[in-house]
Design an enzyme around this catalytic site. Structure first.
Site, mmCIF file in Angstrom:
data_model
loop_
_atom_site.group_PDB
_atom_site.id
_atom_site.type_symbol
_atom_site.label_atom_id
_atom_site.label_comp_id
_atom_site.label_asym_id
_atom_site.label_seq_id
_atom_site.Cartn_x
_atom_site.Cartn_y
_atom_site.Cartn_z
ATOM 1 N N LYS A 1 -7.311 1.879 -2.582
ATOM 2 C CA LYS A 1 -6.884 1.487 -1.237
ATOM 3 C C LYS A 1 -6.896 2.701 -0.306
ATOM 4 O O LYS A 1 -7.338 2.607 0.846
ATOM 5 C CB LYS A 1 -5.494 0.849 -1.278
ATOM 6 N N SER B 253 0.864 -1.192 0.000
ATOM 7 C CA SER B 253 0.000 0.000 0.000
ATOM 8 C C SER B 253 0.889 1.225 0.000
ATOM 9 O O SER B 253 1.491 1.561 1.032
ATOM 10 C CB SER B 253 -0.895 -0.001 1.240
ATOM 11 N N LYS C 10 0.037 6.009 8.633
ATOM 12 C CA LYS C 10 0.792 6.038 7.367
ATOM 13 C C LYS C 10 -0.174 6.152 6.187
ATOM 14 O O LYS C 10 0.037 6.940 5.257
ATOM 15 C CB LYS C 10 1.637 4.761 7.240
#
Lengths: 292, 292
Positions: B169, B93, B237
């Site tokens: 995502k 990701s 993150k």
């Protein structure tokens, strides 16, 4: 049972008719705007006091806190007609703290009080599938349960203190508004990044991001279907209740506050009558970009 | 098929083993930390360049954007071993915009590139039920589909431009974080107003507020189960990626920004390792009140 029903709007009308179909006698106050379908099956009395004097249970389904106060305690209001042993059920969505006060004043007349706001909207009211969130004593809840079962499906006694039902409804409206906002941010982001928002919604369904809102309101954002549904002006009222109660309680609700500002931006753009999924248009305006 | 697999952490290990069980030969780079269960079934080569020279497809599953860049373009990296016709699949990701750049550089070597991040966590990786969100050309997607089917279930080609998978995502992580925050605000509010948060959660399930998050993370907030799950530091993150990409794109994400601040507050309190449902503790700190 003889049931007084005050507030025969979009929600109240089908709710009252379900009670009548369940075998109860429905008493309603006279007014010029009384819908013909209600007039045909209900007993019409001059005012709320007359209804309270006759009915065993009195249900309120009106727009806001001041309306409940006026119906209960105004001239020829419910309180003026009550006798000990009656049951007052407020199914409106109003202030949890004002509710505690109203309940205490009704209790002082020897009557039970339940706050029992609903979710599920017009469709839920018509299909008798409303979610009903109740605050008040267990015994009063059990007395009212057959009435609730004629109007709804997911019926919860949230707490035995009055106000617990309204608190739960406010919590519901927080989650719904903030989830709509979340889906809006995600779809505006994805669309502006060049992805197809319909594909993104499809990919997200089934995973952790799954929600009723992603399913229903995500689709409305993509198909630009902003006819209510549930109007932004009403959800703005609900978040206002949330923020006002939060101030009284000393709770910080950062995303509720920001989301309320986005509702305000929609209202400023003439969108008070949009479905609440139309919130995405405030995010689109900030990005100078349309999802679809 | 000969498949290179780089990144054998909590997620990558079970994913690689599923591919091996589906009949593929798995090539992995030598390192001291290589798990014994992988070493037992995989072919170990000295580095990423050697893997790229041998395998037909090379899968990456590493923590962040700089890790992908180092594996692809660093010394003895994937690019150094590629020959035309190979397929590079990044399942990490990472940044959608950096992904477009990486894909262009791999395409220039005559190879296909897919970005294919996943959601579903460790459980999804172990059970081969990951949601896989893919960006890249249809033909490359079809070539990789049997591999994806060995690792996941809900597999979507979000768009034929590289970066669409990563964009999706990011959208997923926005919705998940903001829905957790929404449930947190609602439960802190309800609890501080004197209602039982467990009853409130129960009353909300089934209505418009229904979500996987209300079900799973709402319960974790009430039972104080903040063992991951998915760590706040990782979600931080992901929201950082969202906010950085949003800046590049000119998109305003007000609630993502505020929610990132709440994650930061958790990290400041030593909670980087909490499950992301632990976000509620930042809201509790602001209200000087615990949900349960």
């Amino acid at each position: 049972m003889d049931i007084g029903f005050i507030g025969l709007g979009i929600m109240g009308r089908p709710m009252a008719l379900h009670l009548q179909q369940a075998g109860h006698r429905i008493l309603v106050p006279e007014r010029a705007s009384l819908p013909q379908e209600v007039r045909a099956v209900a007993t019409v009395l001059p005012d709320a006091a007359a209804i309270a004097a006759t009915a065993e249970a009195i249900i309120l389904m009106v727009p806001d806190t001041p309306d409940v106060e006026a119906v209960l305690f105004g001239p020829r209001g419910v309180a003026a007609g009550l006798a000990p042993g009656k049951l007052v059920i407020d199914m409106s969505s109003i202030s949890p703290t004002a509710t505690k006060d109203f309940a205490a004043r009704i209790n002082a007349l020897g009557c039970d009080y339940l706050d029992a706001p609903v979710s599920g909207g017009e469709v839920g009211a018509k299909q008798a599938t409303l979610t009903i969130m109740v605050g008040g004593p267990q015994a009063a809840f059990e007395r009212a349960l057959p009435l609730f079962q004629a109007m709804g499906k997911n019926i919860t006694l949230v707490g035995e203190a009055n106000g617990a039902g309204q608190t739960c409804k406010v919590a519901n409206q927080i989650v719904v508004a903030l989830t709509i906002e979340a889906v809006g941010e995600a779809l505006v982001f994805a669309s502006k990044a060049g992805a197809d928002p319909a594909k993104v919604r499809q990919a997200l369904m089934g995973g952790l991001a799954t929600s009723r809102i992603l399913e229903l309101h995500g689709e409305r954002m993509i198909t630009r279907s902003f006819n209510p549904g549930f109007r932004i002006a009403l959800h703005q009222k609900d978040l206002n209740l949330a923020l006002q109660s939060a101030r009284e309680l000393g709770v910080s609700l950062p995303n509720t506050a920001a989301t309320q500002q986005l509702f305000s931006a929609c209202v400023a753009a003439g969108g008070g009558g949009w479905d609440h999924s139309g919130l995405v248009q405030a995010l689109e305006a900030m990005a100078a970009h349309r999802v679809a």
